[in-house]
Design an enzyme around this catalytic site. Structure first.
Site, PDB file in Angstrom:
ATOM      1  N   HIS A 226      17.202  33.336  36.388  1.00  0.00           N
ATOM      2  CA  HIS A 226      16.248  33.087  37.477  1.00  0.00           C
ATOM      3  C   HIS A 226      16.706  33.659  38.804  1.00  0.00           C
ATOM      4  O   HIS A 226      15.894  33.984  39.665  1.00  0.00           O
ATOM      5  CB  HIS A 226      15.944  31.595  37.578  1.00  0.00           C
ATOM      6  CG  HIS A 226      15.090  31.143  36.433  1.00  0.00           C
ATOM      7  ND1 HIS A 226      15.628  30.606  35.297  1.00  0.00           N
ATOM      8  CD2 HIS A 226      13.765  31.243  36.223  1.00  0.00           C
ATOM      9  CE1 HIS A 226      14.657  30.367  34.436  1.00  0.00           C
ATOM     10  NE2 HIS A 226      13.519  30.744  34.968  1.00  0.00           N
ATOM     11  N   CYS A 545       4.505  37.317  30.270  1.00  0.00           N
ATOM     12  CA  CYS A 545       4.866  37.140  31.683  1.00  0.00           C
ATOM     13  C   CYS A 545       6.380  37.126  31.882  1.00  0.00           C
ATOM     14  O   CYS A 545       6.854  36.807  32.956  1.00  0.00           O
ATOM     15  CB  CYS A 545       4.227  35.885  32.256  1.00  0.00           C
ATOM     16  SG  CYS A 545       4.760  34.398  31.408  1.00  0.00           S
TER      17      CYS A 545
HETATM   18  C1  PEP Z   1      10.175  33.326  30.489  1.00  0.00           C
HETATM   19  O1  PEP Z   1      10.967  32.525  29.988  1.00  0.00           O
HETATM   20  O2  PEP Z   1      10.008  34.494  30.048  1.00  0.00           O
HETATM   21  C2  PEP Z   1       9.365  32.945  31.650  1.00  0.00           C
HETATM   22  C3  PEP Z   1       8.421  33.733  32.121  1.00  0.00           C
HETATM   23  O3  PEP Z   1       9.680  31.763  32.266  1.00  0.00           O
HETATM   24  P1  PEP Z   1      10.942  31.602  33.237  1.00  0.00           P
HETATM   25  O4  PEP Z   1      11.522  32.963  33.481  1.00  0.00           O
HETATM   26  O5  PEP Z   1      10.480  30.950  34.488  1.00  0.00           O
HETATM   27  O6  PEP Z   1      11.858  30.711  32.439  1.00  0.00           O
END
Ligand code: PEP
Ligand code: MG
Length: 617
Positions: A226, A545
């Site tokens: 993140h 996403c």
């Molecule tokens: C993912 O896990 O690909 C996602 C889009 O969610 P995050 O990156 O917020 O965990």
């Protein structure tokens, strides 16, 4: 009994003279440190290292009854500090030999000071005899040792200062581990600096001001963690997982950072500076070329429309999204509402944020994901009243996402209520994170409908059918059960970041295993294909996403797998659009078939890289 350890020698007032001039000479030389390319772009600026200033802990005394507890806290903090230093040392191997020679002894000295050293013995004694809290005892003992070093009769004053500085540095690390205090504050970072840190948490990254910080480099971190996502979102050129960078960099020194190549040059010579200036100019030129794509449609050359949307981590990104040419927001991560605060946001705080975002995209639609707490996204405001599951041995397998929300439905109700109110202002969809079983969707839907009824009773105008409620597909379990989950959900958003992490058992934010994190592994691709096909069979909307969606080289493969909706960081939209406009769906489908026949991730990588050069068959 006094044990003669090297740590004692490090703190000994008598310096080891000959090393100093050599070290000083090396310190002035150019050094290139390589890491993971995280956020593209080049930065030239002075280093701002975050190991200073110290975490200031208030002075504290303790009662006699607390002495043993304080000594235990000190032992635990020393163990944590030793682990951190060992981790730094383990990753030095990739540096040039000279740099290793320079840094390894320093880290050894740190490790020894964290062992049975004068610093720790002295601190323990102060806890016992002066009844000091562990952090106060460490600070006092470090100061006493540093003063003794500085008072030594020696002409090499710089060497003495360096050694005293090392003692303070270790004391700061111990204090930070004792108080669990944040490692830094970014308010004083001079404009145009390149921020260098051991590690940045997503909460730290959310505090960075992209108009002040020219670049970021850290020792820790993986490509789809993140923190990486946040840095990409902010558009700050960044390199993570760069071993040795914190020890080799000194505050104020010149630095060149190339976030596209994953490279940091400390103390660059004229040649490196010149190359960086050229790269900066080329980057600016490329950006203005891509900006021209903003108003053009995302349609393949054979006329298939593709929905390119933006992911949003913090509202500060809204102007970037507006400039990107994205068609709405495909993933609004709502964690920002909970970061860097110790109380929970109320419904008004949620609503105010959603209203701003829904209005900003002016009818283009926003997919709002309810809180995905857990794993690396630890949040203080939520720790209260929670069982410490997240702090257990496997936080990523604990009470994450929808699991936690169903355990604390009041959080879900507040968020649903604010989202439904915002739905009156523009099209929204609601997304549930970390779904693994269909019942999680149906239970969340019950709460969703109850909140809808309550709002209607309050006189809030809502459409008869509530906005779609979708599920993230981001674990292998969810992907393989996608046909069952599809019966409960209104749409899917495939989160390839977590999907790759859980499929390959590789932490997406961990530098040590970053080389094994591979969303192109056939296992990950098969799960994406399986989930996509489950949705398409029911004619249910499905998007990707995760960070994969923002890689223009992967657009042909994703379109070939049947996807027509991709959501990515805003700055990736123009290149993705350029890719879409250059493709035909037939070519993409043929290409995807070819990729899916492969079992070797390396071969898949080659095919993906070769696609442009005509390997379309
Ligand atoms: C993912 O896990 O690909 C996602 C889009 O969610 P995050 O990156 O917020 O965990
Ligand atoms: Mg995820």
């Amino acid at each position: 009994m006094k044990t003669d350890t090297k740590a004692d020698r490090t703190e000994d007032p008598k310096p080891e003279k000959p090393a100093e001039p050599r070290r000083a000479a090396r310190r002035s030389r150019e050094l290139t440190v390589r890491g993971l390319p995280i956020a593209p772009g080049v930065a030239i600026g002075p280093v701002y290292d975050t190991t200073e200033p110290p975490a200031e802990a208030p002075r504290r005394n303790v009662r006699v009854a607390d002495v043993e507890g304080e000594k235990q806290r000190l032992a635990t903090a020393a163990a944590a500090s030793r682990k951190q230093v060992a981790k730094l040392k383990a990753r030095l191997g990739v540096l040039p030999e000279e740099a290793q020679e320079e840094l390894a002894p320093l880290l050894d000295a740190y490790a020894m000071m964290l062992g049975e050293s004068r610093l720790l013995r002295g601190a323990r004694k102060r806890i016992e005899t002066e009844l000091l809290a562990a952090e106060t005892a460490v600070t006092d003992e470090a100061e006493a040792i540093a003063q003794a070093i500085l008072a030594a009769r020696d002409d090499d004053k710089a060497g003495l200062r360096r050694r005293a500085g090392e003692v303070h540095e270790i004391a700061r690390r111990l204090t930070r581990n004792l108080t669990q205090a944040g490692f830094r504050s970014f308010k004083d970072v001079p404009e145009g600096s390149i921020l260098i840190a051991e590690e940045l948490t997503p909460a730290d990254a959310a505090l960075l001001d992209p108009t002040r910080i020219a670049g970021v480099a850290t020792e820790e971190g993986g490509s789809d963690g993140h923190t990486a996502i946040m840095l990409r979102a902010l558009g700050i050129p960044s390199v993570l997982g760069a071993p040795g960078i914190t020890e080799a960099a000194k505050r104020g020194e010149a630095c060149v950072l190339d976030g596209t190549a994953g490279m940091v040059v400390l103390r660059p010579g004229e040649k490196a500076l010149e190359a960086a200036r050229e790269a900066l100019a080329a980057h600016a030129k490329e950006r203005s070329k891509l900006a021209k794509l903003r108003r053009l449609p995302a349609v393949t050359s054979d006329g298939e429309e593709v929905d390119l949307q933006a992911n949003l981590e913090i509202p500060a990104e809204l102007p970037l999204i507006a400039q990107s040419g994205a068609h709405g927001i495909g993933l609004l991560r709502t964690e920002f509402l909970f970061l860097n605060r110790d109380t929970l946001p109320d419904e008004e705080a949620h609503f105010t944020a959603y209203r701003q975002i829904v209005e900003a995209v002016a009818g283009d639609g926003v997919t709002i994901r309810v809180l995905d707490w857990g794993g690396e996204k630890d949040m203080e405001a939520l720790a209260e009243g929670m069982e410490p599951t997240h702090a257990g041995p496997n936080p990523a397998l604990g009470l994450r996402g929808i699991r936690m929300l169903l355990k604390r439905p009041e959080l879900l109700e507040v968020q649903f209520s604010a989202i439904l109110r915002a739905a009156a202002l523009g099209p929204v969809r609601v997304l549930l994170p970390m779904v693994t079983i269909p019942a999680e969707v149906s239970q969340a839907r019950e709460i969703y409908e109850r909140v809808g009824k309550r709002l209607r009773r309050r006189g809030v105008a809502l459409p008869e059918k509530l906005p779609p409620l979708g599920a993230m597909i981001e674990t292998p379990g969810a992907a393989l059960a996608a046909d069952a989950i599809a019966l409960e959900a209104d749409f899917f958003a495939i989160g390839t970041n977590d999907l790759a992490m859980y499929t390959l058992a590789v932490d997406r934010g961990e530098a040590e295993v970053a080389h094994l994190y591979d969303p192109l592994h056939p296992a990950v691709l098969r799960l994406i294909q399986f989930a996509t096909e489950a949705a398409l069979r029911l004619r249910m909307p499905v998007s990707v996403c995760g960070e994969m969606a923002g890689n223009p080289r992967l657009v042909p493969l994703l379109l070939g797998l049947g996807l027509r909706s991709l959501s990515m960081n805003a700055s990736a939209v123009p290149r993705a659009k350029q890719a879409v406009r250059s493709l035909t769906i037939d070519d993409c489908a043929r290409f995807a078939r070819r990729v899916m026949e492969q079992s070797d991730p390396k071969r898949i990588q080659e095919l993906v890289m070769g696609f442009e050069s005509g390997a379309r068959g």
